[in-house]
Structures are given as structure tokens and as C-alpha cells.
Write an enzyme that holds these catalytic residues in place. Structure first.
Site, PDB file in Angstrom:
ATOM      1  N   ARG A  80       4.881  -8.352  29.416  1.00 29.71           N
ATOM      2  CA  ARG A  80       4.350  -7.332  28.475  1.00 29.71           C
ATOM      3  C   ARG A  80       3.924  -8.418  27.342  1.00 29.71           C
ATOM      4  O   ARG A  80       2.744  -8.562  26.752  1.00 29.71           O
ATOM      5  CB  ARG A  80       4.953  -6.166  28.021  1.00 29.71           C
ATOM      6  CG  ARG A  80       4.224  -5.534  27.000  1.00 29.71           C
ATOM      7  CD  ARG A  80       4.599  -4.039  26.500  1.00 29.71           C
ATOM      8  NE  ARG A  80       6.008  -3.690  26.854  1.00 29.71           N
ATOM      9  CZ  ARG A  80       6.954  -3.940  25.973  1.00 29.71           C
ATOM     10  NH1 ARG A  80       6.949  -4.668  24.951  1.00 29.71           N
ATOM     11  NH2 ARG A  80       8.116  -3.680  26.433  1.00 29.71           N
ATOM     12  N   TYR A 134     -20.654   1.567  19.280  1.00 29.62           N
ATOM     13  CA  TYR A 134     -20.543   2.311  20.437  1.00 29.62           C
ATOM     14  C   TYR A 134     -19.821   3.502  20.429  1.00 29.62           C
ATOM     15  O   TYR A 134     -19.030   3.773  19.660  1.00 29.62           O
ATOM     16  CB  TYR A 134     -19.420   1.204  21.213  1.00 29.62           C
ATOM     17  CG  TYR A 134     -18.661   1.874  22.338  1.00 29.62           C
ATOM     18  CD1 TYR A 134     -19.821   2.465  23.559  1.00 29.62           C
ATOM     19  CD2 TYR A 134     -17.310   2.083  22.584  1.00 29.62           C
ATOM     20  CE1 TYR A 134     -19.096   2.815  24.840  1.00 29.62           C
ATOM     21  CE2 TYR A 134     -16.764   2.697  23.394  1.00 29.62           C
ATOM     22  CZ  TYR A 134     -17.645   3.078  24.760  1.00 29.62           C
ATOM     23  OH  TYR A 134     -16.921   3.600  25.665  1.00 29.62           O
ATOM     24  N   ASP A 145     -18.039  -6.701  17.282  1.00 29.55           N
ATOM     25  CA  ASP A 145     -17.953  -6.173  18.811  1.00 29.55           C
ATOM     26  C   ASP A 145     -19.205  -7.042  19.431  1.00 29.55           C
ATOM     27  O   ASP A 145     -20.381  -6.512  19.274  1.00 29.55           O
ATOM     28  CB  ASP A 145     -18.123  -4.857  18.980  1.00 29.55           C
ATOM     29  CG  ASP A 145     -18.054  -4.460  20.458  1.00 29.55           C
ATOM     30  OD1 ASP A 145     -18.236  -5.294  21.229  1.00 29.55           O
ATOM     31  OD2 ASP A 145     -17.799  -3.319  20.664  1.00 29.55           O
ATOM     32  N   LYS A 150     -17.623  -5.721  30.747  1.00 28.20           N
ATOM     33  CA  LYS A 150     -19.167  -5.667  30.730  1.00 28.20           C
ATOM     34  C   LYS A 150     -19.448  -7.192  31.297  1.00 28.20           C
ATOM     35  O   LYS A 150     -19.166  -7.582  32.137  1.00 28.20           O
ATOM     36  CB  LYS A 150     -19.800  -5.516  29.417  1.00 28.20           C
ATOM     37  CG  LYS A 150     -19.095  -4.166  28.712  1.00 28.20           C
ATOM     38  CD  LYS A 150     -19.851  -2.979  29.821  1.00 28.20           C
ATOM     39  CE  LYS A 150     -18.941  -1.721  29.388  1.00 28.20           C
ATOM     40  NZ  LYS A 150     -17.984  -1.146  28.325  1.00 28.20           N
TER      41      LYS A 150
HETATM   42  N1  PLP Z   1     -17.760  -1.824  23.083  1.00 27.63           N
HETATM   43  C1  PLP Z   1     -18.851  -1.546  23.499  1.00 27.63           C
HETATM   44  C2  PLP Z   1     -19.921  -2.253  22.925  1.00 27.63           C
HETATM   45  C3  PLP Z   1     -18.953  -1.061  24.566  1.00 27.63           C
HETATM   46  O1  PLP Z   1     -20.083  -0.724  25.307  1.00 27.63           O
HETATM   47  C4  PLP Z   1     -17.819  -0.483  25.276  1.00 27.63           C
HETATM   48  C5  PLP Z   1     -18.051   0.202  26.518  1.00 27.63           C
HETATM   49  O2  PLP Z   1     -18.744   0.665  27.083  1.00 27.63           O
HETATM   50  C6  PLP Z   1     -16.508  -0.739  24.732  1.00 27.63           C
HETATM   51  C7  PLP Z   1     -16.492  -1.544  23.445  1.00 27.63           C
HETATM   52  C8  PLP Z   1     -15.423  -0.157  25.148  1.00 27.63           C
HETATM   53  O3  PLP Z   1     -14.828  -0.998  26.165  1.00 27.63           O
HETATM   54  P1  PLP Z   1     -14.006  -0.466  27.564  1.00 27.63           P
HETATM   55  O4  PLP Z   1     -15.009   0.536  28.056  1.00 27.63           O
HETATM   56  O5  PLP Z   1     -13.568  -1.618  28.251  1.00 27.63           O
HETATM   57  O6  PLP Z   1     -12.779   0.360  26.939  1.00 27.63           O
END
Ligand code: PLP
Length: 449
Positions: free
Chosen positions: A88, A140, A239, A264
Site C-alpha cells: 500500500r 467534471y 485536472d 481516459k
Molecule cells: N476528471 C475528469 C475530467 C473526468 O472526466 C473524470 C471521469 O470521467 C474524472 C476526473 C474522474 O475519474 P475516474 O472516473 O477515473 O474516477
């Protein structure tokens, strides 16, 4: 001994190759960036393939094995043989992936998490109860949900702010503001935030002694970070999921932390859920590393290995995504059944100039508004044959979705209306298939609207 010689010669070969990716830099003539200069004089594609991939010193395996062991041998108490004690806290396969992403993002350190959302919640856990967070308004949906339904329960205050005009942020900065969180381009309306401009404003507050006192509270807030702690008073997080490090490196534009949903583009094959955070600030790294272990939202070694395998073709995939996305956006923008196509690579995008300045490419995400409403949009989506009607993005396969009903359903109707997430706004994640097949699919589905 023989193994050592092999390792040295592989390293020498890499040095001698000295591939600097200039040919790709030339291909990208339409944008303002270059992928040619990476760390150690190596270009993006070279790093994507080789960073964190030292051949196994015992077996010589070119691809390091997946390290499944949960625990590691120690010579004496607290003296682990290979620097690892418990999986971990640290794992060799995870460390390989983290090293590669840190290099591609032009940071010094990266930390992997069980999902993009786990990375988000771990970063928000850096700040104490009573802190204030500013987020871009069309963040998001899951980040919106975490702030409004979870962080709020833990005494974190927040404002969602329209940041296409960077100076707007000044109206919201408060003495207890500890974090600014942006995405650019945003999801699904693909608005841009000027990272350099926002980071300049934040830096001004961070170095202003008059801005120092924290508000009095009961119980009082912990003292804000000081320059001696090494953590900025206001930490700036981007992000970077939509762009990937191939198209944008926010740390070079003044951000303190970059976060990705690895699910993604980094993973790229829609078969692993994972997240990662990157920084060049040693104090932020130490805090996030502590939280990675303390909270424990870590990815499995197998997921790290899969994500790392995907990462090795990131540059090739991003080139193909962008080529196809530009063709799709251009096709949609002149279609009789489309009101508007949104893509930062189109000269008609209101922030096209910023996109050219800030990004090294325009990415694979395209949004557009169909004439009509929910009914017409649904008919179009159900009529698609090659694009899969599904959430998520960034995989090699093309996806389509209706944000108002799917990814952004957790927003209130008022919030969606304010952001322009209408019932007829469709979001496409344009994959790497043959472009004629993709446009053919869009055409036959639009005919049915
Ligand atoms: N940030 C963005 C721009 C996203 O599109 C997403 C998910 O769609 C996330 C964060 C969250 O990621 P996860 O689905 O891997 O938890």
C-alpha cells in the site's frame, strides 16, 4: 555481472539514440508547442516508451514483471532490501508507472490512485476543515458531487466560478482559500481557462504578507501554510484529463499539481480505472504520498501495469485522436442539422487563440448541439452504429453521450442551463478508427434525426 553489463548497454543505447522527436514537432506546426524536448534530452515519444521501464536486473526481461507481492523482505527491522516494505505504501509496478507519468508531465514526482476520483478526494484531503476552495464552474460532474456532497460535510467551503475571464477569480479569493481547482478545456462545453494568467494571480496572493492572517473561527483554523512549509498558501490544481500530457503541461504554466483520470487517455483502452497526481513541489509530494498510504486508495499492480502499457502509445494515439476530431468537428460545423460544433481546434472557437498558445494540440473531444431538443438528440444517439453510446472518453474507440442525461445528470437543471449543457448537446470522444467510417456513421445517424 552479465546482467549489469546488459543494463548499462541498454542505458547507453538509449542515450546514443538521442531521439528528440523533432519530426513530430514539425507535424504540429499549427500549434504553438513542441514535443521535442523532454527530460534528459529525450522527446515525448521516447519517454513514453522508455521512462520507468528499466529491464529486470535479475532475468533481463525487457518488460518488468508485475510485482504482486504485498510485503517485502527486510535485512533488519526497518531496513527493507529494495526500499519497499508494504505494497500500500509503495509498489515497484506502481513506481514504474508513476515515474513515467512524472516525466511526461514535466514534473518531478507522481502518485497513482485507485481512480481519478480517488486522486481528487486525496488532494482535497490536503486542506483542513474550514478551508475554502475555488473551482471552475463546469468542473467534471463527479468533482462537483464530491465537493457538494462529501467535502461540504467535512467543513470545506467552495465556490464554482466562471473562469474564462481569469480576473473573475479575485472576487472569490478569501483569507481561508487554500485550493484552486480548474479543468481546461472543460467538460462538456470545452471552454478554456488561461492557466498562466490564473497562476500569476494566485502567486500574487501567495506572496502578499497582508493576505496572511487566517479568519478567526471556533474552533480556530490550523495556521495556513507558510513558505517554510513549502506548501503554497493557495495550491493550484489542474485536472489535465482532457488534454493528456501530450497536449498540455500545466506545471510548466504555473500549476502546483496536475491530476488525471488515467481511465481516459493515459490508459487509453477503456479497460482500467485509475488516477494520478503529479507535482514538482517536494512538500506537496510528501503530503500526497503520506495521504496515498494513509487513505489507501491505491491502484492494483495489474492496473498500474495495464495503464503503463497504454501510456507507451499515448503520443501515437493523441495524434490520431486529434486528426480525426478535427475532421469530425469540421464536418459537423457545416451540417444542416447541427446548430454549433465546439472544438478548440476550430478557428470559430471563441478561445482558439488561447488554445494555440497554451496547448500543444487540440485533443479528441468534440461537442455539438443538434437542432431540436432531447428527442432529436436521443434519436441521433440511438441511431449510431460505430460510435458507442456510453459514458467515459479517451479510449481508442469512439464514444458518444448526452451529458444532460448521463455524465452531468447530477447537476441541477439550473446549473446545467447556466453552463450551456442543453438537452441537445452531444459529446463525442473521437477515437482512432478510420475517419471515413466515423463520418459515415455520424451522417447515417443524423439522417434519422
Ligand atoms: N476528471 C475528469 C475530467 C473526468 O472526466 C473524470 C471521469 O470521467 C474524472 C476526473 C474522474 O475519474 P475516474 O472516473 O477515473 O474516477
Amino acid at each position: 555481472m552479465a546482467t549489469r553489463t546488459t543494463l548499462v548497454s541498454v542505458t547507453e543505447q538509449l542515450g546514443a539514440l538521442n531521439l528528440n522527436g523533432e519530426s513530430h514537432a514539425q507535424e504540429q506546426a499549427q500549434t504553438n508547442g513542441t514535443h521535442g524536448s523532454g527530460h534528459d534530452g529525450q522527446g515525448f515519444g521516447t519517454l513514453a516508451v522508455h521512462a520507468g521501464q528499466t529491464p529486470d536486473p535479475v532475468t533481463g526481461a525487457v518488460i518488468p514483471s508485475i510485482s504482486l507481492s504485498t510485503t517485502f523482505l527486510q535485512r533488519a527491522p526497518n531496513d527493507p532490501i529494495g526500499g519497499y516494505d508494504y505494497s500500500r505504501a509503495g509498489n515497484p509496478t506502481r513506481a514504474n508507472f508513476e515515474e513515467a507519468v512524472a516525466k511526461l508531465e514535466k514534473g518531478t514526482k507522481a502518485l497513482a490512485y485507485a481512480s481519478g476520483s480517488a486522486a481528487t478526494s486525496t488532494i482535497i484531503n490536503m486542506i483542513p476543515t474550514g478551508s475554502h476552495v475555488i473551482l471552475v464552474n463546469d468542473v467534471y460532474g463527479g468533482t462537483f458531487r464530491y465537493m457538494t456532497k462529501v467535502a461540504s460535510q467535512n467543513g470545506i467551503e467552495f465556490d464554482f466560478v466562471e473562469l474564462t475571464e481569469p480576473n473573475n477569480i479575485e472576487k472569490y479569493i478569501k483569507p481561508n482559500t487554500r485550493l484552486v481547482w480548474c479543468e481546461t478545456p472543460t467538460n462538456p462545453t470545452l471552454r478554456l481557462v488561461d492557466i498562466r494568467a490564473i497562476s500569476t494571480i494566485i502567486a500574487r496572493y501567495n506572496s502578499d504578507p497582508k493576505f496572511a492572517p487566517a479568519p478567526t473561527r471556533d474552533p480556530p483554523l490550523p495556521p495556513p501554510p507558510t513558505p517554510q512549509d513549502g506548501i503554497p498558501r493557495i495550491t493550484f490544481v489542474i485536472d489535465n484529463t482532457f488534454m493528456s500530457p501530450y497536449n498540455q503541461n500545466p506545471l510548466t504554466l504555473g500549476a502546483d499539481v496536475v491530476v488525471h483520470s488515467v481511465t481516459k487517455y493515459l490508459g487509453g483502452h477503456s479497460d482500467v480505472v485509475m488516477g494520478v497526481a503529479v507535482t514538482s513541489n517536494p512538500a506537496i509530494y510528501a503530503r500526497l504520498k503520506f495521504l496515498q498510504n494513509a487513505i489507501g486508495a491505491i491502484p492494483s499492480p495489474f492496473d498500474c501495469w495495464l495503464a503503463h502499457r497504454g501510456l507507451k502509445t499515448l503520443h501515437l494515439r493523441m495524434q490520431a485522436h486529434e486528426r480525426n476530431a478535427l475532421r469530425v468537428a469540421t464536418y459537423l460545423s457545416s451540417h444542416a442539422k447541427v446548430i454549433e460544433a465546439i472544438y478548440p481546434g476550430l478557428p470559430s472557437h471563441p478561445q482558439h487563440e488561447l488554445a494555440k498558445r497554451q496547448q500543444k494540440g487540440f485533443g479528441g473531444m468534440v461537442s455539438f448541439m443538434i437542432k431540436g431538443g432531447k428527442e432529436e438528440a436521443s434519436r441521433f444517439l440511438s441511431g449510431l452504429k460505430l460510435f458507442a453510446l456510453a459514458e467515459s472518453l479517451g479510449g481508442v474507440e469512439s464514444l458518444a453521450e448526452l451529458p444532460s442525461q448521463m455524465t452531468h445528470a447530477s447537476l441541477t437543471p439550473e446549473a446545467r442551463a447556466a453552463l450551456g449543457v442543453t438537452d441537445s448537446l452531444v459529446r463525442l470522444s473521437v477515437g482512432v478508427e478510420e475517419i471515413d467510417d466515423l463520418i459515415g456513421d455520424l451522417e447515417q445517424a443524423l439522417v434519422k434525426v
